[in-house]
Design a protein around this motif. Structure first.
Motif, PDB file in Angstrom:
ATOM      1  N   LEU A   8       3.906   4.837  -1.787  1.00  0.00           N
ATOM      2  CA  LEU A   8       2.992   4.414  -2.853  1.00  0.00           C
ATOM      3  C   LEU A   8       2.150   3.214  -2.409  1.00  0.00           C
ATOM      4  CD1 LEU A   8       2.062   4.476  -5.912  1.00  0.00           C
ATOM      5  CD2 LEU A   8       3.958   2.892  -6.370  1.00  0.00           C
ATOM      6  N   TYR A   9       0.822   3.374  -2.501  1.00  0.00           N
ATOM      7  CA  TYR A   9      -0.079   2.252  -2.210  1.00  0.00           C
ATOM      8  C   TYR A   9      -0.146   1.325  -3.407  1.00  0.00           C
ATOM      9  CZ  TYR A   9      -1.973   4.512   1.913  1.00  0.00           C
ATOM     10  OH  TYR A   9      -2.117   5.071   3.150  1.00  0.00           O
ATOM     11  N   VAL A  10      -0.110   0.034  -3.122  1.00  0.00           N
ATOM     12  CA  VAL A  10      -0.255  -0.959  -4.179  1.00  0.00           C
ATOM     13  C   VAL A  10      -1.327  -1.952  -3.722  1.00  0.00           C
ATOM     14  CG1 VAL A  10       0.986  -2.548  -5.674  1.00  0.00           C
ATOM     15  CG2 VAL A  10       2.256  -0.758  -4.463  1.00  0.00           C
ATOM     16  N   PRO A  11      -2.420  -2.082  -4.491  1.00  0.00           N
ATOM     17  CA  PRO A  11      -3.485  -3.007  -4.076  1.00  0.00           C
ATOM     18  C   PRO A  11      -2.935  -4.429  -3.930  1.00  0.00           C
ATOM     19  CG  PRO A  11      -4.241  -1.606  -5.890  1.00  0.00           C
ATOM     20  CD  PRO A  11      -2.762  -1.364  -5.733  1.00  0.00           C
ATOM     21  N   MET A  17       0.695  -5.241 -10.471  1.00  0.00           N
ATOM     22  CA  MET A  17       1.083  -3.990  -9.801  1.00  0.00           C
ATOM     23  C   MET A  17       2.110  -4.270  -8.704  1.00  0.00           C
ATOM     24  SD  MET A  17      -2.298  -1.653  -9.449  1.00  0.00           S
ATOM     25  CE  MET A  17      -3.358  -1.259 -10.849  1.00  0.00           C
ATOM     26  N   LYS A  20       5.510  -4.797 -10.237  1.00  0.00           N
ATOM     27  CA  LYS A  20       6.079  -3.602 -10.849  1.00  0.00           C
ATOM     28  C   LYS A  20       6.476  -2.536  -9.806  1.00  0.00           C
ATOM     29  CE  LYS A  20       4.661  -0.751 -14.702  1.00  0.00           C
ATOM     30  NZ  LYS A  20       3.630  -0.434 -15.654  1.00  0.00           N
ATOM     31  N   LEU A  24       9.133   1.727  -9.452  1.00  0.00           N
ATOM     32  CA  LEU A  24       8.433   2.968  -9.800  1.00  0.00           C
ATOM     33  C   LEU A  24       9.007   4.232  -9.146  1.00  0.00           C
ATOM     34  CD1 LEU A  24       4.811   1.472  -9.779  1.00  0.00           C
ATOM     35  CD2 LEU A  24       6.230   2.026 -11.772  1.00  0.00           C
ATOM     36  N   ASP A  32      -1.310  -2.977   0.047  1.00  0.00           N
ATOM     37  CA  ASP A  32      -2.584  -2.735   0.743  1.00  0.00           C
ATOM     38  C   ASP A  32      -3.478  -3.962   0.817  1.00  0.00           C
ATOM     39  OD1 ASP A  32      -4.601  -1.319   2.020  1.00  0.00           O
ATOM     40  OD2 ASP A  32      -5.555  -0.770   0.119  1.00  0.00           O
ATOM     41  N   SER A  36      -8.386  -1.010  -0.842  1.00  0.00           N
ATOM     42  CA  SER A  36      -8.315  -1.289  -2.280  1.00  0.00           C
ATOM     43  C   SER A  36      -8.635  -2.758  -2.569  1.00  0.00           C
ATOM     44  CB  SER A  36      -6.941  -0.910  -2.846  1.00  0.00           C
ATOM     45  OG  SER A  36      -5.943  -1.762  -2.347  1.00  0.00           O
ATOM     46  N   ARG A  66      -0.266  -2.465   4.601  1.00  0.00           N
ATOM     47  CA  ARG A  66      -1.435  -1.900   5.281  1.00  0.00           C
ATOM     48  C   ARG A  66      -2.404  -3.037   5.542  1.00  0.00           C
ATOM     49  NH1 ARG A  66      -5.266   3.132   3.398  1.00  0.00           N
ATOM     50  NH2 ARG A  66      -6.066   1.678   1.836  1.00  0.00           N
ATOM     51  N   VAL A 192      -3.768  11.705   0.506  1.00  0.00           N
ATOM     52  CA  VAL A 192      -3.766  11.281  -0.900  1.00  0.00           C
ATOM     53  C   VAL A 192      -4.403  12.393  -1.732  1.00  0.00           C
ATOM     54  CG1 VAL A 192      -4.979   9.719  -2.498  1.00  0.00           C
ATOM     55  CG2 VAL A 192      -3.953   8.798  -0.402  1.00  0.00           C
ATOM     56  N   LEU A 196      -6.057  11.373 -10.649  1.00  0.00           N
ATOM     57  CA  LEU A 196      -4.863  10.764 -11.250  1.00  0.00           C
ATOM     58  C   LEU A 196      -4.292  11.584 -12.401  1.00  0.00           C
ATOM     59  CD1 LEU A 196      -6.167   7.095 -11.377  1.00  0.00           C
ATOM     60  CD2 LEU A 196      -4.776   8.151  -9.600  1.00  0.00           C
ATOM     61  N   ILE A 220      -0.842   7.308  -5.050  1.00  0.00           N
ATOM     62  CA  ILE A 220      -1.631   6.137  -5.460  1.00  0.00           C
ATOM     63  C   ILE A 220      -1.370   5.688  -6.889  1.00  0.00           C
ATOM     64  CG2 ILE A 220      -3.545   6.367  -3.834  1.00  0.00           C
ATOM     65  CD1 ILE A 220      -5.009   7.990  -6.023  1.00  0.00           C
ATOM     66  N   HIS A 221      -0.597   6.456  -7.636  1.00  0.00           N
ATOM     67  CA  HIS A 221      -0.385   6.090  -9.048  1.00  0.00           C
ATOM     68  C   HIS A 221       1.066   6.418  -9.417  1.00  0.00           C
ATOM     69  CE1 HIS A 221      -0.652   6.237 -13.442  1.00  0.00           C
ATOM     70  NE2 HIS A 221      -1.733   5.487 -13.337  1.00  0.00           N
ATOM     71  N   PRO A 222       1.680   5.593 -10.282  1.00  0.00           N
ATOM     72  CA  PRO A 222       3.084   5.838 -10.641  1.00  0.00           C
ATOM     73  C   PRO A 222       3.340   7.261 -11.132  1.00  0.00           C
ATOM     74  CG  PRO A 222       2.339   3.747 -11.581  1.00  0.00           C
ATOM     75  CD  PRO A 222       1.152   4.367 -10.929  1.00  0.00           C
ATOM     76  N   ARG A 223       2.373   7.842 -11.831  1.00  0.00           N
ATOM     77  CA  ARG A 223       2.560   9.210 -12.348  1.00  0.00           C
ATOM     78  C   ARG A 223       2.761  10.234 -11.238  1.00  0.00           C
ATOM     79  NH1 ARG A 223      -1.200   8.211 -16.233  1.00  0.00           N
ATOM     80  NH2 ARG A 223      -2.926   8.943 -14.987  1.00  0.00           N
TER      81      ARG A 223
HETATM   82  N1  COA Z   1       1.088   0.544  -7.937  1.00  0.00           N
HETATM   83  C1  COA Z   1       1.747  -0.148  -8.896  1.00  0.00           C
HETATM   84  N2  COA Z   1       1.446  -0.053 -10.213  1.00  0.00           N
HETATM   85  C2  COA Z   1       0.429   0.752 -10.547  1.00  0.00           C
HETATM   86  C3  COA Z   1      -0.301   1.477  -9.591  1.00  0.00           C
HETATM   87  C4  COA Z   1       0.051   1.344  -8.233  1.00  0.00           C
HETATM   88  N3  COA Z   1      -0.598   1.996  -7.264  1.00  0.00           N
HETATM   89  N4  COA Z   1      -1.249   2.191 -10.217  1.00  0.00           N
HETATM   90  C5  COA Z   1      -1.119   1.933 -11.530  1.00  0.00           C
HETATM   91  N5  COA Z   1      -0.114   1.061 -11.725  1.00  0.00           N
HETATM   92  C6  COA Z   1       0.372   0.546 -13.017  1.00  0.00           C
HETATM   93  C7  COA Z   1      -0.731  -0.149 -13.796  1.00  0.00           C
HETATM   94  O1  COA Z   1      -0.811  -1.506 -13.442  1.00  0.00           O
HETATM   95  C8  COA Z   1      -0.287   0.070 -15.219  1.00  0.00           C
HETATM   96  O2  COA Z   1       0.736  -0.865 -15.484  1.00  0.00           O
HETATM   97  P1  COA Z   1       0.927  -1.485 -16.968  1.00  0.00           P
HETATM   98  O3  COA Z   1       1.280  -0.324 -17.825  1.00  0.00           O
HETATM   99  O4  COA Z   1       2.038  -2.464 -16.770  1.00  0.00           O
HETATM  100  O5  COA Z   1      -0.377  -2.101 -17.302  1.00  0.00           O
HETATM  101  C9  COA Z   1       0.378   1.452 -15.176  1.00  0.00           C
HETATM  102  O6  COA Z   1       0.757   1.632 -13.814  1.00  0.00           O
HETATM  103  C10 COA Z   1      -0.542   2.582 -15.610  1.00  0.00           C
HETATM  104  O7  COA Z   1      -1.714   2.536 -14.847  1.00  0.00           O
HETATM  105  P2  COA Z   1      -3.095   3.148 -15.388  1.00  0.00           P
HETATM  106  O8  COA Z   1      -3.647   2.319 -16.493  1.00  0.00           O
HETATM  107  O9  COA Z   1      -2.885   4.592 -15.647  1.00  0.00           O
HETATM  108  O10 COA Z   1      -3.998   3.034 -14.113  1.00  0.00           O
HETATM  109  P3  COA Z   1      -5.047   1.886 -13.760  1.00  0.00           P
HETATM  110  O11 COA Z   1      -6.361   2.228 -14.352  1.00  0.00           O
HETATM  111  O12 COA Z   1      -4.452   0.540 -14.061  1.00  0.00           O
HETATM  112  O13 COA Z   1      -5.133   2.030 -12.183  1.00  0.00           O
HETATM  113  C11 COA Z   1      -5.902   2.851 -10.091  1.00  0.00           C
HETATM  114  C12 COA Z   1      -5.695   3.180 -11.578  1.00  0.00           C
HETATM  115  C13 COA Z   1      -6.402   4.060  -9.351  1.00  0.00           C
HETATM  116  C14 COA Z   1      -6.888   1.701  -9.954  1.00  0.00           C
HETATM  117  C15 COA Z   1      -4.513   2.410  -9.520  1.00  0.00           C
HETATM  118  O14 COA Z   1      -3.606   3.457  -9.739  1.00  0.00           O
HETATM  119  C16 COA Z   1      -4.517   1.980  -8.096  1.00  0.00           C
HETATM  120  O15 COA Z   1      -5.003   0.899  -7.779  1.00  0.00           O
HETATM  121  N6  COA Z   1      -3.942   2.805  -7.173  1.00  0.00           N
HETATM  122  C17 COA Z   1      -3.818   2.475  -5.804  1.00  0.00           C
HETATM  123  C18 COA Z   1      -5.151   2.482  -5.121  1.00  0.00           C
HETATM  124  C19 COA Z   1      -5.041   2.167  -3.646  1.00  0.00           C
HETATM  125  O16 COA Z   1      -4.225   1.374  -3.235  1.00  0.00           O
HETATM  126  N7  COA Z   1      -5.874   2.794  -2.827  1.00  0.00           N
HETATM  127  C20 COA Z   1      -5.848   2.622  -1.421  1.00  0.00           C
HETATM  128  C21 COA Z   1      -5.097   3.726  -0.725  1.00  0.00           C
HETATM  129  S1  COA Z   1      -5.867   5.274  -0.887  1.00  0.00           S
END
Ligand code: COA
Ligand code: MG
Length: 294
Positions: A8-11, A17, A20, A24, A32, A36, A66, A192, A196, A220-223
């Motif tokens: 899982l990528y985390v910005p 994030m 948390k 997950l 990252d 991001s 990363r 990836v 989402l 890229i997303h918890p889901r």
């Molecule tokens: N890591 C940790 N937590 C994450 C997460 C991630 N990658 N993506 C979402 N979450 C958290 C959010 O902070 C939110 O937490 P909260 O309920 O405590 O507020 C929850 O999960 C639900 O997120 P959601 O509102 O559906 O998404 P978002 O609009 O906040 O974020 C993205 C969407 C795409 C911006 C986000 O998922 C993200 O940054 N993903 C990683 C992107 C990345 O690193 N890309 C580089 C590699 S390809």
């Protein structure tokens, strides 16, 4: 040791994030500092990740950072800042050739010496036309390289591919990366899936990758985490079938036969070997990659 299916990528500029992320359910985290994080935030993200790392690794996760690409001015400072006890290794983006990989390894070795650490692992991302064509050389260049990550979106940009949902334009490169990793005896990590909210699409994309030999995937997303974890775990049917194959084959061998029919299908050495590896993976909870990545 644990199974490594989801990374899982985390910005690196999002404290909430980062905090948390260990909860997950992902098998590994990639904090990252690259794409991001916008350029004006590179330095604050680097400092934030360095500061939060002890807490994140303290929660028992396999954690990679990363860093920025080997060719970028940020890379050496990223490495100096994030190499700390407990870190599993670095994820390197846009690896194009073995020379740039070696330059990074030299910076990494220096940071490890300064901290008194053993050699860390590297996940090398190939995501340019040149990187894909050099994939095997990169995968086999150094024992630190334990995984080869396929970057589909950046490849599309670099090679001027037209992206489609079916990803047919990525097929050749995606398969080449999986083969290169397997040829070098390391783990391939799949693309990836960027949508989402499309679980059906994620399922299709994950299964297509699995068919090509990928048993680990970037998310890229918890889901996305539970869906991919489930799809990349050996299923109950697979495990049951593997057990039956091994039992039937053991009996055949006792009778001096090398190929048998089971349920109307031929079973010979490669099929038996696949069954054996599957059960081994289950028993060891992750196989050789987990051992070397931790
Ligand atoms: N890591 C940790 N937590 C994450 C997460 C991630 N990658 N993506 C979402 N979450 C958290 C959010 O902070 C939110 O937490 P909260 O309920 O405590 O507020 C929850 O999960 C639900 O997120 P959601 O509102 O559906 O998404 P978002 O609009 O906040 O974020 C993205 C969407 C795409 C911006 C986000 O998922 C993200 O940054 N993903 C990683 C992107 C990345 O690193 N890309 C580089 C590699 S390809
Ligand atoms: Mg990329």
């Amino acid at each position: 040791m644990r199974l490594l299916r989801t990374l899982l990528y985390v910005p690196g500029n999002r404290p909430n994030m980062l905090a948390k992320a260990p909860t997950l359910g992902a098998d590994a985290l990639i904090l990252d500092l690259e794409d991001s994080v916008p350029v004006p935030e590179k330095e604050t993200a680097r400092a934030l990740v360095a500061e939060m790392l002890p807490q994140i690794v303290g929660e028992g996760r396999t954690v990679f950072v990363r860093v920025n690409p080997p060719s970028s001015p940020f890379c050496p400072e990223d490495i100096a800042a994030v190499v700390q006890p407990g870190l599993a290794g670095l994820c390197l983006p846009k690896v194009q050739d073995v020379d740039s990989l070696r330059a990074v390894i030299a910076w990494l070795a220096e940071a490890e010496r300064a901290q008194g650490l053993l050699p860390l692992s590297i996940l090398a991302t190939v995501e340019t036309a040149l990187g894909i064509l050099n994939a095997y050389a990169i995968a086999a260049a150094d024992p630190r390289v334990v995984g080869l990550i396929f970057g589909g979106e950046d490849l599309a940009l670099d090679a001027q591919l037209v992206r489609t949902e079916e990803a047919t334009e990525l097929l050749v490169a995606r398969q080449m990366v999986a083969l290169a990793a397997r040829a070098a005896g390391i783990q391939p990590v799949d693309m990836v899936y960027p949508r989402l909210d499309d679980e059906a699409g994620l399922v299709k994309n994950t299964l297509a990758g699995r068919q090509m030999g990928y048993r680990a995937k970037q998310v890229i997303h918890p889901r996305q985490v539970p869906v991919v974890n489930r799809l990349l775990s050996p299923s109950d049917e697979e495990v049951a079938e593997a057990r039956r194959i091994l039992a039937a084959f053991a009996e055949a061998e006792r009778e001096g036969r090398g190929a048998i029919a089971l349920d109307g299908k031929m079973v010979d050495r490669p099929i038996v070997e696949r069954a054996r590896r599957l059960l081994e993976l289950l028993e060891q909870g992750g196989g050789s990659w987990a051992q070397s990545a931790e």
